[in-house]
Design an enzyme around this catalytic site. Structure first.
Site, short mmCIF file in Angstrom:
data_model
loop_
_atom_site.label_atom_id
_atom_site.label_comp_id
_atom_site.label_asym_id
_atom_site.label_seq_id
_atom_site.Cartn_x
_atom_site.Cartn_y
_atom_site.Cartn_z
N CYS A 272 0.84 -1.20 0.00
CA CYS A 272 0.00 0.00 0.00
C CYS A 272 0.88 1.26 0.00
O CYS A 272 1.57 1.51 -0.96
CB CYS A 272 -0.99 -0.04 1.17
SG CYS A 272 -2.32 1.15 0.97
N HIS B 50 -3.54 -5.46 0.89
CA HIS B 50 -2.91 -5.67 2.21
C HIS B 50 -2.88 -7.14 2.61
O HIS B 50 -3.82 -7.61 3.27
CB HIS B 50 -3.71 -4.91 3.27
CG HIS B 50 -3.50 -3.44 3.27
ND1 HIS B 50 -2.48 -2.82 3.95
CD2 HIS B 50 -4.19 -2.45 2.65
CE1 HIS B 50 -2.54 -1.52 3.78
NE2 HIS B 50 -3.58 -1.25 2.99
N GLU C 226 -1.19 -8.43 4.95
CA GLU C 226 -1.11 -8.54 6.43
C GLU C 226 -2.48 -8.39 7.08
O GLU C 226 -2.65 -8.73 8.24
CB GLU C 226 -0.10 -7.52 6.98
CG GLU C 226 -0.60 -6.11 7.17
CD GLU C 226 -0.78 -5.32 5.88
OE1 GLU C 226 -0.62 -5.88 4.78
OE2 GLU C 226 -1.10 -4.11 5.97
#
Lengths: 83, 225
Positions: B85, B202, B204
């Site tokens: 990002c 993302h 994560e």
């Protein structure tokens, strides 16, 4: 040394979509304005001391190359005026 | 050995990245950018966020912080580097990867789950997946539209450096499935070495089972395991 103002104008290359300008154009049209196009640009007025206008222009150009513009999407131009 | 999650002023996904990596058993720690990279470096994550308020352009300021010279050097030596990002924006602004991430075609911030098609499964970032597999991972960005000039895009494709493309649930690459107007629906690409990758979605945020509906992002982070 002389004081100069170098004006760096950074704009999107032709053909690169500018969604913010497009949104602004539509907002102007909603206000009743007639226009056939709108492009936006960022302008930086940089005050600097230099030996001459050429040096001022060169240094401002380097600032555009290194930070102010992203060569992938931007063109830029530099104009120098004595303060 | 440790994975350094580099924190800039305005980073906000650094803790998430450390948590997700720790969950996978990776020794990861947050590194304040002014403190420099640790000596026992095993990998680098440039996390998401809004470094320096996205002033000028998203990632522009952080990309020019002194630590990024060290990150580029480490990348050239083969240390795995992942930009997510805002980290992807920083990576492209600093020349780790080609192209630019700029204002979404919608001109809006978009926060939503998206489908990604794995374009090649033989990289450290994608070996947990199959070729053409469709995964679901969230995006959260206002400037994620991948822009690149035509020649450079052709080179990127010819060199097989596209990692992920936005797709529909069946893996079809369509305009409707393109959340931000990215060239070629590109969501993530490789650097010159395949140990360097940047992506707008993302992973994560799709790793911890107790946080997200999807854990499909885990495979990307497995590059550090």
């Amino acid at each position: 040394m002389t004081g100069y103002t170098a004006t760096v104008t950074v704009r999107l290359k032709r053909g690169v979509l500018d969604p913010e300008a497009e949104t602004t154009r539509r907002a102007l049209e909603r206000l009743g304005f007639e226009l056939s196009g709108l492009r936006s640009a960022d302008r930086f007025d940089i005050d600097l001391e230099a030996e001459d206008a050429d040096e001022a222009e060169e240094r401002a150009g380097e600032m555009a190359e290194r930070l102010l513009a992203n060569p992938t999407i931007h063109d830029y131009e530099v104009a120098v005026a004595e303060k | 050995m440790t994975v350094a999650v580099v924190q800039f002023g305005g980073s906000n996904c650094d803790r998430d990245a450390v948590r997700a990596l720790s969950y996978l058993g990776v020794d990861a720690e947050r590194i304040w950018h002014e403190d420099g990279l640790p000596a026992d470096l095993d990998g680098i994550v440039l996390p998401g966020g809004f470094s320096y308020g996205d002033y000028l352009r998203a990632g522009a300021m952080a990309a020019r912080a002194p630590i990024m010279a060290a990150v580029r050097e480490a990348a050239e030596e083969g240390v795995p580097v992942l930009g997510v990002c805002n980290g992807a924006q920083i990576g492209s602004e600093s020349g780790l990867t080609p192209g630019a991430f700029t204002t979404n075609a919608s001109a809006r911030f978009q926060c939503e789950p998206v489908h990604l098609r794995v374009e090649r499964a033989d990289t450290p970032w994608t070996r947990a997946y199959g070729d053409g597999e469709v995964i679901e991972v969230p995006i959260a960005h206002g400037e994620g539209r991948f822009e690149i000039d035509d020649d450079a895009y052709d080179d990127l494709v010819a060199d097989d450096r596209v990692l992920f493309r936005y797709c529909d649930a069946d893996g079809a690459i369509t305009d409707d499935a393109n959340p931000n107007g990215s060239t070629g629906n590109v969501a993530g690409i490789l650097g010159e070495r395949e140990t360097v990758a940047v992506l707008m979605p993302h992973p994560e945020r799709a790793t911890l089972p107790d946080v997200a509906g999807s854990t499909d992002g885990e495979g990307v982070l497995r590059a550090f395991v």
